[in-house]
Design an enzyme around this catalytic site. Structure first.
Site, PDB file in Angstrom:
ATOM      1  N   ARG A 191       0.786  -1.253   0.000  1.00  0.00           N
ATOM      2  CA  ARG A 191       0.000   0.000   0.000  1.00  0.00           C
ATOM      3  C   ARG A 191       0.807   1.286   0.000  1.00  0.00           C
ATOM      4  NH1 ARG A 191      -4.111  -2.783  -1.969  1.00  0.00           N
ATOM      5  NH2 ARG A 191      -5.366  -3.902  -0.422  1.00  0.00           N
ATOM      6  N   ASP A 205      -1.180 -12.894  -1.430  1.00  0.00           N
ATOM      7  CA  ASP A 205      -2.113 -11.851  -1.865  1.00  0.00           C
ATOM      8  C   ASP A 205      -2.624 -11.062  -0.650  1.00  0.00           C
ATOM      9  OD1 ASP A 205      -3.586 -10.174  -3.445  1.00  0.00           O
ATOM     10  OD2 ASP A 205      -5.061 -11.660  -4.071  1.00  0.00           O
TER      11      ASP A 205
HETATM   12 ZN   LIG Z   1      -4.894 -10.054  -8.059  1.00  0.00          ZN
END
Ligand SMILES: [Zn+2]
Length: 446
Positions: A86, A327
């Site tokens: 992020r 992820d």
């Molecule tokens: Zn993805």
């Protein structure tokens, strides 16, 4: 390492590690652990780390710091090819400091960060800046991915050569599928020339449409817009065919469905240069979770049916899956408490991934420990063309120490990620990392 406190210790907590005698040690020993790497079971030894590298076993001599690893598993730190950290721009969700601390706490020594930040990581200067800042943190190693298209708009290719020169190790628009097949072809041609890996987000946008969960019996029952497994299968087929056409190394990220995995398997068997990733959440959660209407379970691609999860789990022991990627996709609690239709996609899982998979797959008998480690060590290294992580002299001193016995509930307050929520809060898991060494220094100590 602090001794376990009453609040955090399981009933049989053991082997609290001694704190190091110096903060910045150059020669360190991990005493008496059970050593295992991709070459096999190495037995019980003292492991010496010196100047950022593995020095050897049972050497003796003076050290700057020592850790008691008796009764614990000592193994190369994990590699995650897929995490959303992020930064820049979305530091309210996560930043390099919290994300790389969470990675180390999860046993990861290396993380490939995704490019869907604000601004997007589509310029060499942003890549170089991320690397420089991560090195000052001395946590897990950061190997940034860079965007495939400017602004992830899917229109014009970024300058892969310049991005690679700045330190980008992978090219991906992950988060957004590359809708234009011609652009994907040109990206693959360019990446093949440079030897760069392209990572996909394989969901066909017009089929996925506004789906917020897997399309099937459960979405019909709940009256929620569905995203069919065909959206994944169709796009995986396209991405794999373009890999075959161009010779590019294409990493098929987060394959979530049986149909998708069958396509990936076919692609591999027909010689397409693809590799395959699955995630901890697609291996442990089903679309039935959405019956709570809780956006904490909203993720892209979506959680699939129990039959898909079973198929993915069984496939872990075969050859089609190369790597587990987290992820890790943190959002603020406020964002994840929105209405299910409005909440963002993503599950934060870096810190719990190993314990979750060890508890739910290895201890429950689906998967051998050796194979789980392979999917987090040699598997991802092979995808990237990096050396296999080893505990042999001269290898990087990136090592994690795991307690495979002590059960501990997932406690949001103890998570180092800014996302202190997630699907597994309160679950009793085993297999917690107690220490992660990166470049021979402690990046995490419990
Ligand atoms: Zn993805």
């Amino acid at each position: 390492m602090k001794p376990p406190t009453k609040a955090s210790a399981g009933a049989s907590a053991k082997s609290p590690m001694k704190p190091p005698t110096k903060a910045s040690a150059s020669r360190v020993v991990l005493r008496g652990g059970h050593l295992r790497d991709g070459s096999g079971d190495l037995g019980q030894h003292d492991l010496y780390l010196k100047d950022g590298l593995i020095e050897g076993l049972d050497l003796g001599g003076a050290v700057d710091a020592e850790y008691d690893a008796d009764g614990l598993l000592v193994t190369p730190a994990f590699l995650d090819l897929h995490a959303h950290l992020r930064e820049p721009g979305q530091e309210v969700k996560e930043d390099l400091a919290s994300g790389l601390a969470a990675a180390a706490a999860g046993g990861f020594g290396t993380v490939v960060s995704m490019a869907n930040t604000s601004p997007v990581v589509d310029e060499p200067g942003i890549v170089a800046d991320l690397i420089a800042r991560s090195e000052r943190l001395a946590l897990a190693r950061l190997r940034p991915a860079a965007a495939l298209s400017h602004g992830l708009r899917g229109e014009t290719l970024t300058d892969f050569a310049a991005l690679r020169a700045a330190g980008a190790v992978m090219i991906t628009d992950d988060g957004i599928p590359v809708a234009d097949s011609h652009l994907m072809r040109r990206a693959c041609e360019y990446a093949a020339e440079l030897g760069l890996v392209i990572q996909t987000h394989s969901e066909e946008p017009s089929l996925r449409a506004g789906g917020v969960m897997n399309e099937g019996e459960v979405s019909l029952r709940l009256g929620l817009p569905g995203n069919p497994d065909s959206a994944e299968a169709v796009m995986l087929f396209r991405d794999g065919e373009i890999a075959r056409l161009t010779g590019a190394r294409v990493h098929l990220a987060h394959v979530s469905s049986r149909r998708g995995l069958e396509v990936a398997d076919w692609l591999k068997r027909s010689g397409a240069p693809v590799s395959v990733e699955v995630t901890p959440h697609h291996l442990t959660l089903t679309d039935e979770s959405l019956a709570t209407f809780d956006p904490i379970y909203k993720v892209a691609p979506p959680l699939r049916t129990a039959a898909d999860v079973d198929y993915l789990r069984q496939a872990l022991t075969g050859g089609v899956i190369d790597a587990i990627g987290t992820d890790h996709a943190p959002h603020t609690l406020a964002e994840k408490e929105r209405d299910l239709l409005d909440a963002p996609f993503g599950i934060a899982n870096l810190e719990v991934s190993f314990a979750l998979l060890y508890t739910r797959l290895v201890r429950e008998g689906t998967l051998g420990l050796e194979r789980l480690l392979e999917l987090l060590q040699d598997g991802p290294a092979g995808v990237m063309g990096w050396p296999s992580p080893r505990l042999s002299p001269g290898s990087a001193a990136d090592v994690t120490v795991l307690d495979l016995e002590t059960a501990r509930a997932v406690d949001g307050r103890q998570l180092l990620s800014k996302a202190k929520h997630g699907p597994w809060l309160g679950e009793e898991l085993r297999g917690w990392p107690l220490l992660t060494m990166v470049r021979g220094a402690a990046a995490y100590r419990r």
